[in-house]
Design an enzyme around this catalytic site. Structure first.
Site, PDB file in Angstrom:
ATOM      1  N   ASN A  10      38.621  44.228  39.439  1.00 61.77           N
ATOM      2  CA  ASN A  10      39.723  44.805  40.209  1.00 61.77           C
ATOM      3  C   ASN A  10      40.505  43.646  40.824  1.00 61.77           C
ATOM      4  OD1 ASN A  10      41.469  46.126  41.884  1.00 61.77           O
ATOM      5  ND2 ASN A  10      39.893  46.963  43.259  1.00 61.77           N
ATOM      6  N   TRP A  11      41.636  43.352  40.223  1.00 65.07           N
ATOM      7  CA  TRP A  11      42.426  42.204  40.692  1.00 65.07           C
ATOM      8  C   TRP A  11      43.178  42.508  41.980  1.00 65.07           C
ATOM      9  CZ3 TRP A  11      45.164  39.384  35.990  1.00 65.07           C
ATOM     10  CH2 TRP A  11      44.172  38.786  35.210  1.00 65.07           C
ATOM     11  N   LYS A  12      43.239  43.792  42.363  1.00 61.98           N
ATOM     12  CA  LYS A  12      44.012  44.206  43.541  1.00 61.98           C
ATOM     13  C   LYS A  12      45.448  43.653  43.404  1.00 61.98           C
ATOM     14  CE  LYS A  12      39.721  44.491  46.004  1.00 61.98           C
ATOM     15  NZ  LYS A  12      38.967  44.446  47.253  1.00 61.98           N
ATOM     16  N   HIS A  99      39.756  53.957  45.518  1.00 62.45           N
ATOM     17  CA  HIS A  99      39.264  52.708  46.117  1.00 62.45           C
ATOM     18  C   HIS A  99      39.380  52.799  47.636  1.00 62.45           C
ATOM     19  CE1 HIS A  99      38.983  48.500  47.267  1.00 62.45           C
ATOM     20  NE2 HIS A  99      38.334  48.334  46.132  1.00 62.45           N
ATOM     21  N   GLU A 101      40.482  50.865  49.742  1.00 58.89           N
ATOM     22  CA  GLU A 101      41.786  50.425  50.277  1.00 58.89           C
ATOM     23  C   GLU A 101      42.829  51.533  50.136  1.00 58.89           C
ATOM     24  OE1 GLU A 101      41.838  46.810  47.990  1.00 58.89           O
ATOM     25  OE2 GLU A 101      40.127  46.112  49.180  1.00 58.89           O
ATOM     26  N   GLU A 171      30.928  51.160  46.663  1.00 58.78           N
ATOM     27  CA  GLU A 171      31.420  49.952  47.321  1.00 58.78           C
ATOM     28  C   GLU A 171      31.344  50.137  48.831  1.00 58.78           C
ATOM     29  OE1 GLU A 171      34.253  47.572  44.605  1.00 58.78           O
ATOM     30  OE2 GLU A 171      35.442  49.104  45.588  1.00 58.78           O
ATOM     31  N   GLY A 177      35.156  41.997  50.167  1.00 55.14           N
ATOM     32  CA  GLY A 177      35.940  40.826  50.554  1.00 55.14           C
ATOM     33  C   GLY A 177      35.391  40.094  51.774  1.00 55.14           C
ATOM     34  N   SER A 216      31.629  41.940  47.280  1.00 56.94           N
ATOM     35  CA  SER A 216      31.204  40.538  47.312  1.00 56.94           C
ATOM     36  C   SER A 216      30.200  40.176  46.217  1.00 56.94           C
ATOM     37  CB  SER A 216      30.654  40.178  48.700  1.00 56.94           C
ATOM     38  OG  SER A 216      31.671  40.321  49.675  1.00 56.94           O
TER      39      SER A 216
END
Ligand code: 13P
Length: 256
Positions: A10-12, A99, A101, A171, A177, A216
């Site tokens: 997942n490159w975000k 996700h 976010e 997650e 992160g 992470s």
């Protein structure tokens, strides 16, 4: 029970066209164990470029393209949104849905997430459904309740049988992160809870759903995490932007 393993990047909101090219040529030389699939999820503007470069470079067949989000609507006046049909046109196979976010920053509800999962499945794509608890929820022993409240609306909307085509990524929000990974034991215990929750609805299906761990994950901790019985791969953020590190993570996954 044979389950496929998946390592998803997942490159975000990171990455670039040069990184797309670098990743494709890097991944073309990675040795993947049998029954392992890799999914790269760049930002929307790079999806076509990934598909085109993957074709030109003859990218190995078990490496796929994924999107980071999709609309639950089929088409219409939804400025800025992307539909499942559009993703299909640019050779996307997987879509990350829900996700943390998206849930926390963009206020996506579990019901909306459930409708996105449905739209993804209806389009013949594979959803990677993300669930996870916050730090507060973990410390106040709410983890199981939170995960159940994120899963149940999806079961209600699509029905448990459709989970045969769903990938779940656990997650924990506090591990995303932050460099604070869940210990392999903690991650395994939570994955087992998720599998048992699904098994209450249908055991056969529950045993076939790939459960990925995210938060992470890096080249140093992936092996131990992936060795857990109910961890079938990972959803990787930061470490998936470094081609060499991501290759190590991909090659440490083993299909069970
Ligand atoms: P990190 O690997 O950077 O913690 O991100 C995890 C994640 O959110 C993947 O979806």
């Amino acid at each position: 029970m044979k389950r496929q393993a998946i390592v998803a990047a997942n490159w975000k909101m990171n990455g670039s066209l040069p990184l797309i090219k670098e990743m494709i040529s890097g991944l073309n030389s990675v040795k993947l164990a049998e029954n392992v699939n890799v999914v790269v999820c760049p930002s929307t503007p790079f999806l076509s470029a990934f598909a085109l470069n993957a074709k030109n470079e003859n990218l190995q067949a078990n490496i796929h393209l994924g999107a980071q989000n999709v609309s639950e609507h089929k088409s219409g006046a939804y400025t800025g949104e992307v539909s499942t049909d559009m993703l299909n046109e640019v050779f996307v196979n997987y879509v990350i849905v829900g996700h943390s976010e998206r849930r926390s920053i963009y206020k996506e509800t579990s019901t909306q997430v459930a409708h996105k999962v449905k739209a993804v499945l209806n389009a013949g794509l594979t959803p990677i459904l993300c669930i996870g608890e916050s730090e507060n929820e973990r410390t106040s022993e709410q983890t199981d309740t939170v995960l159940a409240s994120q899963l149940q609306p999806v079961i209600d909307v699509i029905g448990i049988e459709k989970f045969i085509d769903v990938v779940i990524a656990y997650e924990p929000v506090w591990a995303i992160g932050t460099g604070k990974t869940a210990s392999p034991e903690m991650a395994q215990a939570t994955h087992l809870f998720i599998r048992q929750f699904l098994a209450n609805a249908n055991e056969l299906i529950a045993n076939k759903v790939p459960l990925l761990y995210g938060g992470s994950v890096n080249a140093a901790n992936c092996e131990e995490l992936f060795a857990q019985t109910d961890i079938d791969g990972g959803l990787i953020g930061g470490a998936s932007l470094k081609v060499d590190e991501f290759k190590i993570i991909c090659s440490s996954a083993k299909g069970s």
